[in-house]
Design a protein around this motif. Structure first.
Motif, PDB file in Angstrom:
ATOM      1  N   LEU A  34       0.823  -1.199   0.000  1.00  0.00           N
ATOM      2  CA  LEU A  34       0.000   0.000   0.000  1.00  0.00           C
ATOM      3  C   LEU A  34       0.858   1.250   0.000  1.00  0.00           C
ATOM      4  CD1 LEU A  34      -2.682  -1.029   2.623  1.00  0.00           C
ATOM      5  CD2 LEU A  34      -2.786  -1.254   0.152  1.00  0.00           C
ATOM      6  N   CYS A  35       0.362   2.301  -0.629  1.00  0.00           N
ATOM      7  CA  CYS A  35       1.037   3.595  -0.631  1.00  0.00           C
ATOM      8  C   CYS A  35       0.591   4.380   0.592  1.00  0.00           C
ATOM      9  CB  CYS A  35       0.698   4.379  -1.888  1.00  0.00           C
ATOM     10  SG  CYS A  35       1.091   3.505  -3.389  1.00  0.00           S
ATOM     11  N   SER A  68      -2.705  -0.745  -5.798  1.00  0.00           N
ATOM     12  CA  SER A  68      -2.059  -1.430  -4.689  1.00  0.00           C
ATOM     13  C   SER A  68      -1.477  -2.736  -5.212  1.00  0.00           C
ATOM     14  CB  SER A  68      -3.072  -1.711  -3.575  1.00  0.00           C
ATOM     15  OG  SER A  68      -4.144  -2.507  -4.056  1.00  0.00           O
ATOM     16  N   HIS A  90      -4.272   4.068  -5.330  1.00  0.00           N
ATOM     17  CA  HIS A  90      -3.676   4.885  -4.275  1.00  0.00           C
ATOM     18  C   HIS A  90      -2.865   6.028  -4.881  1.00  0.00           C
ATOM     19  CE1 HIS A  90      -4.605   2.193  -0.917  1.00  0.00           C
ATOM     20  NE2 HIS A  90      -4.302   1.191  -1.718  1.00  0.00           N
TER      21      HIS A  90
END
Length: 642
Positions: free
Chosen positions: A18-19, A97, A104
């Motif tokens: 995830l960012c 993601s 994201h």
């Protein structure tokens, strides 16, 4: 803004790429030893001065990495540039993601979407820099927009940025805020920006490219004179600003990028392509270590896929699926695992058809054009092909005979679409061909066209992706000959094939069809003509973008464009799904492409001490993996030779 991401366990492995929002590490940022040496020597600014004010913190796939090492691969000549693109260059404003479930922020720090899905506003990271240290700002995006709309230049208007009423309107709000506005709702724009072709807007460094533009450099002629390949400033600019998915981009080591590594030795300049770490890369790990972990990436240029296989056996390939992940190589790769110091990973390559016959429906030859545009001809060719024989002989029994259609793992799957006209039935094929007037044959048993000449189709074939297209096409030609169809197979490289097919200078070719999973929403290139990577009707595709160009298609093709408007013009997931199913149903009924084989995934090899790579690795259509994740790949022990 949902995209119906019902993956049915395809990516069951837990992947947490995830960012995250930027974090204030202050003076605690860390950097690679090779960069620290340059800082100490006074040739590079401090790490905190090279990063944005709020760098993107990338949550690791598995573990915090170690710096060092060279990731080694191999590359073919000609048009194998996606070998580079997919590994090091998927840095867009937003990104998927790692489990391909949600969009994201990426280069953008944040974004907003209007309720009617017409306006998309992106906030850039303050203090972000190009690989040469120059600032990256909204002005760079505005420069791309200017180029995109300049009729003097040949930058293609990719459909991502064109709505029914024309190109997107791009507005600078301030130095770090930019707005993209369409006249109608564009419910897939955000997702498209996360896919591969979202790269355009962030790959036009104004400070570098303006020197080749007559509007900004009154002395540009001197640069034209110094470049033998450029006749004028427009040709020079197109040469220096070539799109990233073409070889031109990777033949210019001077062009700054935002990628984790930047070229130091160009594609085709020697027998090895080299990319070194970008000292201004904008991502860090959760401990404040600037990414990437690996120092450099190299691609040894070789003659053929067999040479890549030998390199793998010899331990000279650290991470690769392209060209070698074919079923026929599995046994030999397994036998040489210990010698080559690698293991396998799964590739979720879930296409609509991994091998499909693409007839040119816009053929300039009027005889060929009339025949291939007859549905009964395409149906006959489909029934003349013994798909199971191809799967058994070429792919060692791995795969399923299908028509071009969504994969069973997709929520869009429809058994009728998948199986129609796939039966091997030479008797029916002969009956259909006789019925459309191809009932006369020459002394060799081949059918004659209405002009009295042997009806011959020349198929272009490039040996790419490890999909063994030359072998497949030779069998197709033999099977077609059994019903009197003369199919000739002509080998070429990918670059030449793309040039010929996008200009409709071909009878047919064999390629793979995206749109097997949820990527069908944004990449329906085998379900309707689009000016992207599939060219079964390139002139109709141009018309679909701009009716003043190309060639007006017949009513049944126009209906496909209308159906797809229901996907792109709505932000309602239910309406998008209904419209997409309508599109695929209409396309399937026309057999625009003839699918041959579908698989449940492929494989690649990774060096035993390589870490942080996703397994399985998702890939489909415009999802240019593994590039979104490679910045955090690392070698345990810091060296790929340990």
């Amino acid at each position: 803004m949902g995209l119906h991401l019902k993956m049915k366990g395809l990516l069951a492995t837990s992947v947490a790429g995830l960012c995250l929002a930027g974090a204030a590490f202050g003076a605690d940022y860390k950097e690679a030893p090779m960069l620290a040496e340059q800082v100490a020597a006074g040739t590079l600014p401090e790490v905190q001065d090279r990063l944005p004010t709020e760098p993107m913190v990338l949550e690791t796939l598995d573990s915090i990495g170690e710096y060092g090492g060279t990731l080694r691969r191999a590359i073919l000549g000609g048009g194998d540039q996606h070998n580079i693109v997919r590994l090091i260059s998927n840095e867009n404003l937003v990104r998927w993601s790692a489990d391909w479930s949600t969009v994201h922020p990426n280069i953008a720090e944040s974004y907003e979407v209007s309720e009617d899905a017409t306006t998309f506003t992106f906030k850039l990271r303050e203090g972000m820099k190009w690989s040469d240290g120059e600032p990256f700002t909204v002005d760079d995006i505005m420069f791309w927009s200017e180029v995109f709309n300049d009729d003097r230049l040949t930058q293609s208007q990719h459909p991502n940025f064109v709505g029914p009423s024309g190109p997107v309107e791009v507005t600078k709000i301030d130095e770090t805020t930019v707005e993209f506005k369409f006249a109608e709702p564009n419910g897939l724009f955000l997702q498209n920006m996360a896919y591969g072709y979202g790269y355009y807007v962030v790959n036009y460094p104004a400070h570098y490219l303006k020197q080749f533009h007559a509007d900004y450099n009154p002395d540009v002629q001197a640069l034209v004179d110094a470049e033998p390949a450029a006749a004028d400033w427009m040709a020079l600019f197109n040469l220096k600003s070539g799109p990233m998915h073409t070889p031109i981009f990777w033949q210019n080591v001077d062009r700054p990028t935002l990628h984790p590594w930047h070229l130091t030795t160009a594609y085709g300049a020697s027998d090895r392509v080299v990319a070194e770490r970008n000292p201004y890369y904008f991502k860090v790990d959760s401990e404040g270590q600037q990414l990437p972990y690996i120092d450099r990436v190299t691609w040894d240029q070789v003659e053929d896929p067999e040479s890549i296989l030998l390199k793998a056996f010899n331990g000279e390939i650290d991470y690769m699926a392209r060209h070698i992940g074919r079923a026929s190589n599995l046994a030999s790769l397994t036998d040489n695992k210990e010698r080559g110091q690698y293991d396998f990973y799964q590739v979720g390559d879930i296409t609509a058809s991994q091998a499909a016959l693409m007839l040119n429906l816009n053929n300039s030859d009027p005889v060929k054009r009339e025949i291939v545009n007859t549905f009964e001809f395409r149906k006959a060719l489909s029934h003349a092909v013994d798909r199971q024989e191809i799967i058994d002989l070429v792919y060692l029994g791995v795969g399923n005979p299908v028509q071009t259609s969504p994969h069973p793992l997709s929520p869009l799957y429809n058994e009728e679409w998948s199986t129609q006209h796939t039966e091997f039935d030479p008797e029916l094929a002969n009956e259909l061909l006789d019925g459309i007037g191809l009932d006369q044959r020459d002394s060799d048993g081949f059918r004659l066209g209405p002009d009295g000449n042997r009806f011959t189709l020349v198929f272009l074939v490039a040996d790419v992706f490890g999909f063994q297209y030359p072998d497949v096409m030779e069998i197709v030609a033999e099977q077609a000959a059994e019903v009197g169809l003369d199919i000739q197979v002509r080998a070429t490289d990918r670059s030449r094939l793309n040039e010929l097919t996008q200009n409709a200078e071909h009878d047919g070719y064999i390629w793979n069809c995206p749109g097997g999973l949820v990527d069908a929403y944004t990449n329906p290139d085998c379900y309707l003509p689009r000016p992207a990577i599939i060219h079964f009707a390139p002139e109709w595709a141009k018309w679909g973008v701009n009716p003043s160009t190309g060639e007006e298609p017949p009513a049944d093709i126009k209906a496909l464009f209308e159906a797809y408007k229901g996907v792109t013009a709505s932000a309602d997931p239910a309406a998008q799904e209904e419209a997409l199913k309508k599109l695929i149903d209409q396309a399937a009924g026309q057999l625009l492409t003839i699918g041959l084989r579908q698989v449940d995934g492929a494989f690649g090899i990774a060096r035993n001490n390589l870490r942080n790579y996703p397994d399985p690795m998702p890939i489909a259509g415009q999802l240019w993996t593994p590039a979104p994740y490679t910045a955090q790949y690392y070698f345990e022990g810091g060296d790929n030779l340990k």
